[in-house]
Design a protein around this motif. Structure first.
Motif, mmCIF file in Angstrom:
data_model
loop_
_atom_site.group_PDB
_atom_site.id
_atom_site.type_symbol
_atom_site.label_atom_id
_atom_site.label_comp_id
_atom_site.label_asym_id
_atom_site.label_seq_id
_atom_site.Cartn_x
_atom_site.Cartn_y
_atom_site.Cartn_z
ATOM 1 N N ALA A 193 97.608 68.051 103.192
ATOM 2 C CA ALA A 193 96.973 66.903 104.133
ATOM 3 C C ALA A 193 95.454 67.462 104.164
ATOM 4 C CB ALA A 193 97.570 66.975 105.248
ATOM 5 N N GLN A 194 95.217 68.719 104.187
ATOM 6 C CA GLN A 194 93.881 69.206 104.616
ATOM 7 C C GLN A 194 92.899 69.226 103.296
ATOM 8 O OE1 GLN A 194 94.987 72.991 106.102
ATOM 9 N NE2 GLN A 194 95.032 72.469 108.239
ATOM 10 N N HIS A 195 93.397 69.494 102.204
ATOM 11 C CA HIS A 195 92.847 69.909 100.933
ATOM 12 C C HIS A 195 93.024 68.968 99.816
ATOM 13 C CE1 HIS A 195 91.045 73.461 102.833
ATOM 14 N NE2 HIS A 195 92.266 73.760 103.499
ATOM 15 N N ALA A 196 94.205 68.501 99.784
ATOM 16 C CA ALA A 196 94.600 67.801 98.243
ATOM 17 C C ALA A 196 94.220 66.399 98.086
ATOM 18 C CB ALA A 196 95.731 68.209 98.034
ATOM 19 N N ASN A 197 94.213 66.035 96.699
ATOM 20 C CA ASN A 197 93.846 64.495 96.358
ATOM 21 C C ASN A 197 95.513 64.199 95.892
ATOM 22 O OD1 ASN A 197 91.333 66.160 95.255
ATOM 23 N ND2 ASN A 197 90.735 64.333 96.505
ATOM 24 N N ILE A 198 96.501 65.101 95.464
ATOM 25 C CA ILE A 198 97.712 64.885 94.732
ATOM 26 C C ILE A 198 98.542 65.812 95.197
ATOM 27 C CG2 ILE A 198 98.911 64.635 92.837
ATOM 28 C CD1 ILE A 198 95.863 64.468 91.271
ATOM 29 N N GLN A 210 93.819 80.481 102.677
ATOM 30 C CA GLN A 210 92.486 81.169 102.742
ATOM 31 C C GLN A 210 91.540 81.023 101.563
ATOM 32 O OE1 GLN A 210 93.279 85.402 103.292
ATOM 33 N NE2 GLN A 210 94.644 84.750 105.300
ATOM 34 N N ALA A 211 92.180 80.793 100.221
ATOM 35 C CA ALA A 211 91.690 80.484 98.929
ATOM 36 C C ALA A 211 90.885 79.122 99.033
ATOM 37 C CB ALA A 211 92.592 80.786 97.960
ATOM 38 N N LEU A 212 91.503 77.966 99.496
ATOM 39 C CA LEU A 212 91.128 76.754 99.121
ATOM 40 C C LEU A 212 89.682 76.379 99.903
ATOM 41 C CD1 LEU A 212 94.610 74.991 99.624
ATOM 42 C CD2 LEU A 212 93.199 74.819 97.902
ATOM 43 N N PRO A 213 89.294 76.757 101.051
ATOM 44 C CA PRO A 213 88.206 76.642 101.571
ATOM 45 C C PRO A 213 87.053 77.454 100.852
ATOM 46 C CG PRO A 213 89.694 76.803 103.371
ATOM 47 C CD PRO A 213 90.257 77.306 102.191
ATOM 48 N N ARG A 214 87.320 78.517 100.204
ATOM 49 C CA ARG A 214 86.516 79.384 99.339
ATOM 50 C C ARG A 214 86.229 78.628 98.134
ATOM 51 N NH1 ARG A 214 88.738 85.028 98.559
ATOM 52 N NH2 ARG A 214 86.940 85.313 97.073
ATOM 53 N N ILE A 215 87.294 78.101 97.625
ATOM 54 C CA ILE A 215 86.971 77.374 96.266
ATOM 55 C C ILE A 215 86.106 76.132 96.443
ATOM 56 C CG2 ILE A 215 88.506 75.608 94.638
ATOM 57 C CD1 ILE A 215 90.681 77.678 94.850
ATOM 58 N N GLU A 216 86.321 75.356 97.754
ATOM 59 C CA GLU A 216 85.535 74.313 97.962
ATOM 60 C C GLU A 216 84.046 74.697 98.263
ATOM 61 O OE1 GLU A 216 89.072 71.851 100.059
ATOM 62 O OE2 GLU A 216 87.529 72.838 101.203
ATOM 63 N N ALA A 217 83.904 75.798 98.802
ATOM 64 C CA ALA A 217 82.571 76.256 99.088
ATOM 65 C C ALA A 217 81.818 76.469 98.012
ATOM 66 C CB ALA A 217 82.642 77.470 100.235
ATOM 67 N N ARG A 218 82.657 77.284 96.914
ATOM 68 C CA ARG A 218 81.919 78.110 95.664
ATOM 69 C C ARG A 218 81.425 76.695 94.972
ATOM 70 N NH1 ARG A 218 79.028 81.736 94.749
ATOM 71 N NH2 ARG A 218 80.256 82.820 96.137
ATOM 72 N N ASN A 248 75.727 76.343 90.213
ATOM 73 C CA ASN A 248 74.504 75.574 89.538
ATOM 74 C C ASN A 248 74.965 75.792 88.107
ATOM 75 O OD1 ASN A 248 72.216 74.320 88.773
ATOM 76 N ND2 ASN A 248 70.982 76.187 89.041
ATOM 77 N N PRO A 249 75.333 74.701 87.127
ATOM 78 C CA PRO A 249 75.279 73.220 87.613
ATOM 79 C C PRO A 249 76.658 73.057 88.677
ATOM 80 C CG PRO A 249 75.880 73.146 85.467
ATOM 81 C CD PRO A 249 75.544 74.578 85.611
ATOM 82 N N LYS A 250 76.633 72.233 89.498
ATOM 83 C CA LYS A 250 77.692 71.702 90.191
ATOM 84 C C LYS A 250 78.778 71.120 89.291
ATOM 85 C CE LYS A 250 75.071 71.095 94.285
ATOM 86 N NZ LYS A 250 75.512 72.456 94.954
ATOM 87 N N PRO A 251 79.899 71.054 89.799
ATOM 88 C CA PRO A 251 81.065 70.284 89.077
ATOM 89 C C PRO A 251 80.372 68.556 88.723
ATOM 90 C CG PRO A 251 82.028 71.352 90.728
ATOM 91 C CD PRO A 251 80.633 71.309 91.081
ATOM 92 N N THR A 252 80.991 68.339 87.552
ATOM 93 C CA THR A 252 80.514 66.761 87.431
ATOM 94 C C THR A 252 81.148 65.787 88.024
ATOM 95 O OG1 THR A 252 82.498 66.297 85.913
ATOM 96 C CG2 THR A 252 80.557 67.573 84.915
ATOM 97 N N ARG A 253 82.060 66.087 88.762
ATOM 98 C CA ARG A 253 82.859 65.187 89.723
ATOM 99 C C ARG A 253 83.478 66.067 90.904
ATOM 100 N NH1 ARG A 253 88.719 63.063 87.594
ATOM 101 N NH2 ARG A 253 89.365 64.959 86.976
ATOM 102 N N ASP A 254 83.839 65.437 92.004
ATOM 103 C CA ASP A 254 84.761 66.217 92.873
ATOM 104 C C ASP A 254 86.058 66.372 92.193
ATOM 105 O OD1 ASP A 254 82.736 65.727 94.815
ATOM 106 O OD2 ASP A 254 83.549 63.743 95.655
ATOM 107 N N ILE A 255 86.117 67.717 91.920
ATOM 108 C CA ILE A 255 87.305 67.901 91.289
ATOM 109 C C ILE A 255 88.594 67.544 91.913
ATOM 110 C CG2 ILE A 255 88.623 69.741 89.930
ATOM 111 C CD1 ILE A 255 85.760 71.105 89.499
ATOM 112 N N PRO A 256 89.482 66.959 91.295
ATOM 113 C CA PRO A 256 90.837 66.384 92.170
ATOM 114 C C PRO A 256 91.692 67.902 92.222
ATOM 115 C CG PRO A 256 90.618 64.953 90.391
ATOM 116 C CD PRO A 256 89.443 66.143 90.259
ATOM 117 N N VAL A 257 92.281 67.987 93.612
ATOM 118 C CA VAL A 257 93.113 69.148 93.700
ATOM 119 C C VAL A 257 94.401 68.727 93.765
ATOM 120 C CG1 VAL A 257 93.629 70.939 95.410
ATOM 121 C CG2 VAL A 257 91.150 70.515 94.797
#
Length: 271
Positions: free
Chosen positions: A182-187, A145-153, A158-167
């Motif tokens: 599979a749904q949310h992570a880069n690593i 439940q938290a991972l989509p909230r983090i992505e939405a936040r 403002n300001p947005k993160p400097t990059r797509d923060i790797p998860v």
């Protein structure tokens, strides 16, 4: 790269990287800061701490420091390495607050933060700090439940993160954890020998296939414990591991093994 990596599991698209988990226990902060500086000078790629409130080994009430205030300090104290927790416990902070904290450290570090996150497991942390421990399944559901909230936040800040923060998501549960990867992570970060890791990779690949994601987008990370690259490097590399993380505890933070892994990385990447 093996034939299977070039087709079904193209993990070879990632270079070999070395992480160093500086466990924030049994040491004064000055010792920890020196360890981060030395590791960066040695040439590591990522400096990790962990997110606990008490030591996990040795004297249970020994010296210990908090994760995220430390990461903010590392963001100022380092220049090149990526930084992150291996891993943040999802239970300890409101998901939107955690997203904002990560965005802030991302800016302080000029885009070097990795958000490592997991569902939590160390019961003493929960009991001492007043969090509900619940069940392993319930904690995993809360992470989901938290991972989509983090992505939405992140999208709203403002300001947005400097990059797509790797998860980075840690843990090897095959039904829930690897599905979240599979749904949310880069690593993905796991533990075990080459045979165990290969099996987990196959399960993760299947979850990716189910949702239509290319499994080659996910960097594969493994903790190597006290093993040398001569002992486990090739085996883990052959099954797809590309991020190898060495750990050390305070107060001395021995970097001898770390130097061996950095040298091995350079040899492999030069081929």
């Amino acid at each position: 790269m093996t034939d299977s990596e070039s087709t079904d599991r193209p993990y070879g698209a990632f270079p070999v990287r070395i992480g160093f988990q500086i466990q924030p226990q049994h040491a004064e902060y000055a010792d920890i800061r020196r360890a981060v500086a030395e590791a960066e000078e040695i040439g590591i790629d990522i400096a990790f701490n962990w997110d606990h409130f008490y030591p996990l080994s040795g004297e249970p009430d020994g010296l210990h420091f908090e994760c995220w205030t430390m990461l903010a300090a590392w963001a100022e104290a380092t220049k090149r390495v990526e930084i992150g927790a291996l891993v943040t416990c999802n239970s300890y902070r409101n998901a939107d607050l955690l997203a904002d904290m990560a965005r802030t450290v991302d800016h302080i570090s000029n885009g070097r933060l990795i958000l490592g996150i997991g569902s939590g497991w160390f019961e003493r942390d929960y009991d001492e700090y007043g969090y509900e421990f619940g069940t392993a399944g319930g904690r995993l559901d809360a992470l989901g439940q938290a991972l989509p909230r983090i992505e939405a936040r992140w999208a709203k800040l403002n300001p947005k993160p400097t990059r797509d923060i790797p998860v980075l998501i840690g843990g090897g549960g095959e039904k829930k954890t690897l599905k979240l990867v599979a749904q949310h992570a880069n690593i993905w970060h796991g533990f075990g020998d080459a045979e165990t890791i290969a099996h987990k990779h196959a399960v993760l690949d299947e979850h990716c296939k189910t949702i239509g994601r290319n499994p080659g987008e996910i960097e594969r990370s493994t903790a190597v414990g006290d093993k040398s690259p001569d002992e486990v490097g090739k085996g883990l590399l052959d099954v797809g591991t590309r991020l190898f993380t060495v750990s050390a505890t305070g107060p001395d933070y021995d970097t001898g093994l770390l130097r061996d892994w950095v040298a091995w990385r350079d040899e492999v990447n030069a081929k």
